[in-house]
Design a protein around this motif. Structure first.
Motif, PDB file in Angstrom:
ATOM      1  N   ALA A  54       0.833  -1.209   0.000  1.00 53.01           N
ATOM      2  CA  ALA A  54       0.000   0.000   0.000  1.00 53.01           C
ATOM      3  C   ALA A  54       0.868   1.260   0.000  1.00 53.01           C
ATOM      4  O   ALA A  54       0.623   2.185  -0.778  1.00 53.01           O
ATOM      5  CB  ALA A  54      -0.936   0.003   1.211  1.00 53.01           C
ATOM      6  N   ASN A  55       1.879   1.306   0.848  1.00 53.37           N
ATOM      7  CA  ASN A  55       2.745   2.485   0.893  1.00 53.37           C
ATOM      8  C   ASN A  55       3.585   2.611  -0.373  1.00 53.37           C
ATOM      9  O   ASN A  55       3.784   3.719  -0.875  1.00 53.37           O
ATOM     10  CB  ASN A  55       3.643   2.455   2.132  1.00 53.37           C
ATOM     11  N   GLN A  56       4.060   1.504  -0.900  1.00 51.47           N
ATOM     12  CA  GLN A  56       4.808   1.550  -2.151  1.00 51.47           C
ATOM     13  C   GLN A  56       3.924   2.116  -3.268  1.00 51.47           C
ATOM     14  O   GLN A  56       4.369   2.941  -4.057  1.00 51.47           O
ATOM     15  CB  GLN A  56       5.280   0.141  -2.539  1.00 51.47           C
ATOM     16  N   SER A  57       2.668   1.694  -3.293  1.00 49.67           N
ATOM     17  CA  SER A  57       1.736   2.172  -4.316  1.00 49.67           C
ATOM     18  C   SER A  57       1.472   3.664  -4.187  1.00 49.67           C
ATOM     19  O   SER A  57       1.398   4.382  -5.185  1.00 49.67           O
ATOM     20  CB  SER A  57       0.409   1.411  -4.223  1.00 49.67           C
ATOM     21  N   ILE A  58       1.333   4.139  -2.963  1.00 51.81           N
ATOM     22  CA  ILE A  58       1.104   5.573  -2.739  1.00 51.81           C
ATOM     23  C   ILE A  58       2.246   6.385  -3.329  1.00 51.81           C
ATOM     24  O   ILE A  58       2.023   7.373  -4.039  1.00 51.81           O
ATOM     25  CB  ILE A  58       0.934   5.870  -1.236  1.00 51.81           C
ATOM     26  N   PHE A  59       3.467   5.992  -3.062  1.00 49.29           N
ATOM     27  CA  PHE A  59       4.629   6.728  -3.580  1.00 49.29           C
ATOM     28  C   PHE A  59       4.710   6.651  -5.098  1.00 49.29           C
ATOM     29  O   PHE A  59       5.037   7.632  -5.767  1.00 49.29           O
ATOM     30  CB  PHE A  59       5.925   6.209  -2.948  1.00 49.29           C
ATOM     31  N   ARG A  60       4.416   5.489  -5.668  1.00 47.80           N
ATOM     32  CA  ARG A  60       4.483   5.338  -7.129  1.00 47.80           C
ATOM     33  C   ARG A  60       3.384   6.152  -7.827  1.00 47.80           C
ATOM     34  O   ARG A  60       3.633   6.790  -8.849  1.00 47.80           O
ATOM     35  CB  ARG A  60       4.404   3.867  -7.510  1.00 47.80           C
ATOM     36  N   ILE A  61       2.182   6.143  -7.270  1.00 50.16           N
ATOM     37  CA  ILE A  61       1.087   6.926  -7.849  1.00 50.16           C
ATOM     38  C   ILE A  61       1.393   8.415  -7.747  1.00 50.16           C
ATOM     39  O   ILE A  61       1.229   9.165  -8.710  1.00 50.16           O
ATOM     40  CB  ILE A  61      -0.256   6.576  -7.168  1.00 50.16           C
ATOM     41  N   GLU A  62       1.856   8.854  -6.578  1.00 48.37           N
ATOM     42  CA  GLU A  62       2.211  10.262  -6.393  1.00 48.37           C
ATOM     43  C   GLU A  62       3.302  10.683  -7.369  1.00 48.37           C
ATOM     44  O   GLU A  62       3.240  11.771  -7.962  1.00 48.37           O
ATOM     45  CB  GLU A  62       2.679  10.494  -4.954  1.00 48.37           C
ATOM     46  N   SER A  63       4.284   9.845  -7.589  1.00 50.41           N
ATOM     47  CA  SER A  63       5.361  10.140  -8.521  1.00 50.41           C
ATOM     48  C   SER A  63       4.844  10.283  -9.946  1.00 50.41           C
ATOM     49  O   SER A  63       5.211  11.229 -10.662  1.00 50.41           O
ATOM     50  CB  SER A  63       6.423   9.031  -8.457  1.00 50.41           C
ATOM     51  N   MET A  64       3.969   9.381 -10.360  1.00 52.80           N
ATOM     52  CA  MET A  64       3.437   9.433 -11.717  1.00 52.80           C
ATOM     53  C   MET A  64       2.535  10.647 -11.920  1.00 52.80           C
ATOM     54  O   MET A  64       2.588  11.302 -12.961  1.00 52.80           O
ATOM     55  CB  MET A  64       2.672   8.139 -12.038  1.00 52.80           C
ATOM     56  N   ILE A  65       1.715  10.962 -10.933  1.00 48.22           N
ATOM     57  CA  ILE A  65       0.856  12.144 -11.038  1.00 48.22           C
ATOM     58  C   ILE A  65       1.718  13.400 -11.178  1.00 48.22           C
ATOM     59  O   ILE A  65       1.441  14.265 -12.008  1.00 48.22           O
ATOM     60  CB  ILE A  65      -0.092  12.254  -9.823  1.00 48.22           C
ATOM     61  N   GLY A  66       2.773  13.497 -10.372  1.00 41.23           N
ATOM     62  CA  GLY A  66       3.680  14.638 -10.473  1.00 41.23           C
ATOM     63  C   GLY A  66       4.329  14.739 -11.840  1.00 41.23           C
ATOM     64  O   GLY A  66       4.435  15.834 -12.420  1.00 41.23           O
ATOM     65  N   LEU A  68       3.171  13.537 -14.737  1.00 38.28           N
ATOM     66  CA  LEU A  68       2.158  13.906 -15.728  1.00 38.28           C
ATOM     67  C   LEU A  68       1.765  15.379 -15.604  1.00 38.28           C
ATOM     68  O   LEU A  68       1.558  16.069 -16.602  1.00 38.28           O
ATOM     69  CB  LEU A  68       0.923  13.011 -15.588  1.00 38.28           C
ATOM     70  N   PHE A  69       1.664  15.862 -14.365  1.00 32.76           N
ATOM     71  CA  PHE A  69       1.346  17.270 -14.113  1.00 32.76           C
ATOM     72  C   PHE A  69       2.426  18.166 -14.716  1.00 32.76           C
ATOM     73  O   PHE A  69       2.129  19.118 -15.440  1.00 32.76           O
ATOM     74  CB  PHE A  69       1.232  17.480 -12.600  1.00 32.76           C
ATOM     75  N   ARG A  70       3.687  17.835 -14.447  1.00 31.75           N
ATOM     76  CA  ARG A  70       4.798  18.619 -15.004  1.00 31.75           C
ATOM     77  C   ARG A  70       4.804  18.578 -16.534  1.00 31.75           C
ATOM     78  O   ARG A  70       4.969  19.593 -17.193  1.00 31.75           O
ATOM     79  CB  ARG A  70       6.127  18.089 -14.474  1.00 31.75           C
ATOM     80  N   GLU A  71       4.636  17.378 -17.073  1.00 37.00           N
ATOM     81  CA  GLU A  71       4.643  17.212 -18.532  1.00 37.00           C
ATOM     82  C   GLU A  71       3.557  18.073 -19.188  1.00 37.00           C
ATOM     83  O   GLU A  71       3.816  18.760 -20.182  1.00 37.00           O
ATOM     84  CB  GLU A  71       4.429  15.737 -18.881  1.00 37.00           C
ATOM     85  N   CYS A  72       2.370  18.069 -18.632  1.00 39.09           N
ATOM     86  CA  CYS A  72       1.252  18.842 -19.174  1.00 39.09           C
ATOM     87  C   CYS A  72       1.562  20.339 -19.150  1.00 39.09           C
ATOM     88  O   CYS A  72       1.377  21.033 -20.153  1.00 39.09           O
ATOM     89  CB  CYS A  72      -0.017  18.546 -18.381  1.00 39.09           C
ATOM     90  N   LEU A  73       2.050  20.835 -18.013  1.00 38.36           N
ATOM     91  CA  LEU A  73       2.335  22.268 -17.904  1.00 38.36           C
ATOM     92  C   LEU A  73       3.526  22.683 -18.778  1.00 38.36           C
ATOM     93  O   LEU A  73       3.511  23.767 -19.371  1.00 38.36           O
ATOM     94  CB  LEU A  73       2.565  22.663 -16.450  1.00 38.36           C
ATOM     95  N   MET A  74       4.530  21.846 -18.870  1.00 34.44           N
ATOM     96  CA  MET A  74       5.690  22.173 -19.705  1.00 34.44           C
ATOM     97  C   MET A  74       5.277  22.267 -21.177  1.00 34.44           C
ATOM     98  O   MET A  74       5.741  23.148 -21.893  1.00 34.44           O
ATOM     99  CB  MET A  74       6.800  21.136 -19.532  1.00 34.44           C
ATOM    100  N   LYS A  75       4.377  21.379 -21.616  1.00 36.04           N
ATOM    101  CA  LYS A  75       3.892  21.428 -22.992  1.00 36.04           C
ATOM    102  C   LYS A  75       3.131  22.719 -23.276  1.00 36.04           C
ATOM    103  O   LYS A  75       3.059  23.168 -24.414  1.00 36.04           O
ATOM    104  CB  LYS A  75       2.985  20.230 -23.289  1.00 36.04           C
ATOM    105  N   LYS A  76       2.567  23.307 -22.221  1.00 37.26           N
ATOM    106  CA  LYS A  76       1.810  24.553 -22.379  1.00 37.26           C
ATOM    107  C   LYS A  76       2.681  25.793 -22.190  1.00 37.26           C
ATOM    108  O   LYS A  76       2.166  26.901 -22.109  1.00 37.26           O
ATOM    109  CB  LYS A  76       0.638  24.571 -21.389  1.00 37.26           C
ATOM    110  N   GLY A  77       3.997  25.603 -22.100  1.00 28.69           N
ATOM    111  CA  GLY A  77       4.915  26.728 -22.029  1.00 28.69           C
ATOM    112  C   GLY A  77       5.222  27.243 -20.636  1.00 28.69           C
ATOM    113  O   GLY A  77       5.821  28.308 -20.489  1.00 28.69           O
ATOM    114  N   PHE A  78       4.846  26.510 -19.609  1.00 29.68           N
ATOM    115  CA  PHE A  78       5.159  26.917 -18.241  1.00 29.68           C
ATOM    116  C   PHE A  78       6.613  26.593 -17.923  1.00 29.68           C
ATOM    117  O   PHE A  78       7.191  25.656 -18.482  1.00 29.68           O
ATOM    118  CB  PHE A  78       4.258  26.193 -17.235  1.00 29.68           C
TER     119      PHE A  78
END
Length: 151
Positions: A54-66, A68-78
């Protein structure tokens, strides 16, 4: 000797997971007789507790969300910035801050990156900036419904 068995740490405690009140630290025996690992034991032995699926999954999900969030904003010129988390004084008025002694000088944990984000955008020529990082609020709220630290 391990402080607890991984099998016991993986077992959910349904009663505590639905409780939204303040954590009291009390450990009650389970109705089914199976061992449950309480929060105090988990925190005292965090290095073992982080190995549960459960804890391993929390860290992996949080890492992937981060990511994807960065990738999306960088593509938009942030532009991603990293503002200070330890500052010489409160960055906002009206809220309590965590204060500390930093090599003989007063300091506090940043309540928000907003001031630095505005300086980066307005003064540095960056039109679009973002940051993912911790924010600290020194509010004495000891329930699961209140946050003193969030990202």
């Amino acid at each position: 000797k391990m402080p607890f068995q991984m099998e016991d740490a993986c077992r959910p405690d349904c009663e505590k997971e639905t409780d939204v009140g303040a954590y009291t630290g009390e450990e009650k025996p389970s109705a089914d007789g199976l061992v449950r690992v309480g929060q105090e034991v988990r925190l005292d032995n965090r290095w073992v507790d982080l190995r549960t699926p459960a804890n391993q999954s929390i860290f992996r999900i949080e890492s992937m969300i981060g990511a994807l969030f960065r990738e999306c904003l960088m593509k938009k010129g942030f532009v991603e910035i990293h503002t200070p988390k330890l500052i010489g004084g409160a960055s906002e008025g009206g809220s309590e801050v965590f204060t500390l002694d930093y090599f003989g000088e007063p300091a506090c944990l940043a309540m928000s990156p907003q001031l630095h984000k505005q300086m980066s955008a307005a003064c540095s020529g960056f039109e679009r900036v973002f940051e993912t990082g911790p924010v600290f609020r020194a509010e004495n709220s000891n329930t699961r419904r209140h946050l003193c630290e969030f990202t």
